[in-house]
Design a protein around this motif. Structure first.
Motif, PDB file in Angstrom:
ATOM      1  N   PRO A   1      19.776 108.921  90.448  1.00 55.96           N
ATOM      2  CA  PRO A   1      19.150 109.874  89.530  1.00 55.96           C
ATOM      3  C   PRO A   1      18.316 110.914  90.272  1.00 55.96           C
ATOM      4  O   PRO A   1      17.569 110.595  91.200  1.00 55.96           O
ATOM      5  CB  PRO A   1      18.283 108.986  88.647  1.00 55.96           C
ATOM      6  CG  PRO A   1      18.998 107.677  88.624  1.00 55.96           C
ATOM      7  CD  PRO A   1      19.565 107.521  90.008  1.00 55.96           C
ATOM      8  N   GLY A   2      18.473 112.169  89.854  1.00 52.95           N
ATOM      9  CA  GLY A   2      17.689 113.257  90.417  1.00 52.95           C
ATOM     10  C   GLY A   2      18.328 113.973  91.582  1.00 52.95           C
ATOM     11  O   GLY A   2      17.850 115.033  91.993  1.00 52.95           O
TER      12      GLY A   2
ATOM     13  N   SER B   1      20.821 111.322  85.313  1.00 51.58           N
ATOM     14  CA  SER B   1      19.486 111.172  84.735  1.00 51.58           C
ATOM     15  C   SER B   1      19.435 109.904  83.900  1.00 51.58           C
ATOM     16  O   SER B   1      20.428 109.509  83.287  1.00 51.58           O
ATOM     17  CB  SER B   1      19.151 112.387  83.865  1.00 51.58           C
ATOM     18  OG  SER B   1      17.906 112.206  83.204  1.00 51.58           O
TER      19      SER B   1
ATOM     20  N   ARG C   1      17.354 109.857  81.436  1.00 51.81           N
ATOM     21  CA  ARG C   1      16.903 110.385  80.143  1.00 51.81           C
ATOM     22  C   ARG C   1      18.066 111.080  79.438  1.00 51.81           C
ATOM     23  O   ARG C   1      18.817 111.828  80.046  1.00 51.81           O
ATOM     24  CB  ARG C   1      15.770 111.392  80.353  1.00 51.81           C
ATOM     25  CG  ARG C   1      14.563 110.809  81.071  1.00 51.81           C
ATOM     26  CD  ARG C   1      13.576 111.892  81.443  1.00 51.81           C
ATOM     27  NE  ARG C   1      12.454 111.383  82.219  1.00 51.81           N
ATOM     28  CZ  ARG C   1      11.604 112.146  82.875  1.00 51.81           C
ATOM     29  NH1 ARG C   1      11.742 113.465  82.847  1.00 51.81           N
ATOM     30  NH2 ARG C   1      10.614 111.599  83.563  1.00 51.81           N
TER      31      ARG C   1
ATOM     32  N   ASP D   1      24.210 105.792  82.418  1.00 52.50           N
ATOM     33  CA  ASP D   1      23.138 106.792  82.393  1.00 52.50           C
ATOM     34  C   ASP D   1      23.690 108.088  81.795  1.00 52.50           C
ATOM     35  O   ASP D   1      24.622 108.052  80.995  1.00 52.50           O
ATOM     36  CB  ASP D   1      22.592 107.017  83.814  1.00 52.50           C
ATOM     37  CG  ASP D   1      21.810 105.812  84.334  1.00 52.50           C
ATOM     38  OD1 ASP D   1      21.105 105.174  83.538  1.00 52.50           O
ATOM     39  OD2 ASP D   1      21.917 105.511  85.541  1.00 52.50           O
TER      40      ASP D   1
ATOM     41  N   ASP E   1      15.476 116.913  86.150  1.00 48.80           N
ATOM     42  CA  ASP E   1      14.268 116.395  85.522  1.00 48.80           C
ATOM     43  C   ASP E   1      13.037 116.942  86.238  1.00 48.80           C
ATOM     44  O   ASP E   1      13.104 117.337  87.409  1.00 48.80           O
ATOM     45  CB  ASP E   1      14.231 114.869  85.598  1.00 48.80           C
ATOM     46  CG  ASP E   1      15.255 114.213  84.688  1.00 48.80           C
ATOM     47  OD1 ASP E   1      15.636 113.071  84.985  1.00 48.80           O
ATOM     48  OD2 ASP E   1      15.659 114.837  83.688  1.00 48.80           O
TER      49      ASP E   1
ATOM     50  N   ALA F   1      12.296 115.311  89.594  1.00 51.09           N
ATOM     51  CA  ALA F   1      13.260 115.407  90.683  1.00 51.09           C
ATOM     52  C   ALA F   1      12.595 116.026  91.913  1.00 51.09           C
ATOM     53  O   ALA F   1      11.736 116.909  91.798  1.00 51.09           O
ATOM     54  CB  ALA F   1      14.469 116.241  90.261  1.00 51.09           C
TER      55      ALA F   1
END
Length: 373
Positions: A143-144, A160, A162, A180, A268, A271
């Motif tokens: 993620p990121g 992400s 989210r 995800d 995000d 990040a």
């Protein structure tokens, strides 16, 4: 796409319900168009499948899809991870025509007995996924981690945890292949547009020259990010001493500017802004592309040596199905993202500001699709 958006509560409704605002490329938009223009085809439909769903059904005899491709249809609710009955009813689509959504790591089926399939009966079949989700899986990204894909069109995305919901429509809130999310933005004009400019100028695509006064917005096929479907290209700041190489560099700058603007919305807030930008796709090994991305992003750039990342993602998914492992961890063990890291250079704020200013001033012309030079 515009009509569907307005008929069902506007951009906020769609972003919150499905994760994305409908575009012409979404399946829900195409189905609505088909219902209006070719109603006999809609009445004759016995099933609705995306390309990889069709292949899976040929193998297994069962109608299945995955959450990644389902999230790009426009009729899959990202909050509940189920087909949205209200949207399906609005476009007149019977949910019985749709495939079952298989979860990551779940067996989609086994190869059926058939005289024309080159696989043994009973072979396990994974759920598959879309090309960008497969490439993300093939890279094993966490993620990121930002990814920029330079192809005929350009994409930027990151995994992400989210669930995305961008009411501006810039970011599509797709699901990824692991459980995800894969917020993604796409531009229509990338390597194809730059190569077209090089051809018009009679130059090799690497024959760029620095220049600080000319701006080229290479919206040769309209544009999706920014959302200007009827736009044409725009050239600004041409002078007697402007060279062909400077015009070509301006085309690179215009294409990368659009992608970086979208990337800012994809990532995000937490990040790491200094993390290397993974550069993939057909243009990733071009020196002019690499220099332009570094100069306009201010980030270090990593170019994975692995080429067929979508296929590697499929292989990692298959391996994960057999072993029970996280397929992204499998890809990381294969070290698929390995490649040279190009150091960050100072961000060219002056060029970014100049392009943004021209784009803002020219927006009324671009939205009308006026041919401008």
């Amino acid at each position: 796409a515009h009509r569907l958006t307005e008929e069902l509560g506007g951009t906020k409704f769609w972003a919150e319900r499905t994760g994305s605002v409908p575009a012409a490329s979404f399946t829900v938009t195409k189905w609505a168009w088909l219902a209006e223009h070719e109603p006999e085809a809609v009445r004759a439909a016995r099933a609705v499948r995306l390309p990889h769903d069709y292949l899976t059904e040929r193998l297994t005899g069962q109608g299945t899809t995955d959450r990644g491709d389902a999230s790009g249809t426009g009729w899959w609710a990202s909050g509940t991870e189920a087909y949205d009955e209200e949207i399906l009813a609005h476009v007149g689509l019977d949910p019985a025509l749709l495939p079952r959504v298989v979860r990551p790591g779940e067996v989609a089926g086994t190869v059926r007995e058939s005289h024309d399939l080159p696989f043994s009966k009973g072979t396990l079949v994974a759920c598959g996924t879309g090309d960008n989700a497969a490439a993300a899986l093939g890279l094993g990204i966490r993620p990121g981690t930002p990814v920029m894909s330079l192809g005929t069109s350009g994409t930027v995305y990151a995994v992400s945890r989210r669930r995305p919901a961008d009411p501006t429509g810039t970011v599509a809130g797709f699901a990824d292949a692991r459980g995800d999310w894969l917020p993604l933005a796409c531009t229509l004009n990338c390597t194809l547009a730059v190569d077209r400019v090089a051809t018009l100028l009679g130059l090799d695509r690497e024959a760029v020259q620095p220049g600080d006064g000319v701006t080229l917005l290479p919206f040769l096929d309209g544009e999706r990010t920014p959302n200007l479907p009827h736009a044409s290209g725009l050239l600004h700041g041409l002078r007697h001493d402007t060279t062909g190489g400077q015009l070509l560099q301006a085309a690179y700058d215009g294409a990368v500017h659009s992608l970086l603007g979208a990337l800012d919305r994809v990532l995000d807030e937490d990040a790491d802004p200094s993390a290397p930008l993974l550069l993939i796709g057909g243009g990733a090994r071009g020196a002019a592309w690499q220099r332009t991305v570094r100069r306009l992003s201010g980030r270090p750039v990593q170019v994975p040596e692995a080429r067929e990342l979508v296929a590697l993602g499929a292989a990692a998914q298959a391996a994960g199905l057999l072993t029970g492992e996280d397929p992204a961890a499998v890809a990381r063990r294969w070290d698929t993202a390995a490649g040279p890291v190009l150091e960050a250079v100072e961000r060219d704020e002056e060029t970014l500001a100049r392009i943004a200013g021209v784009l803002s001033d020219a927006a009324p012309l671009l939205e009308r699709g006026t041919d401008t030079a």
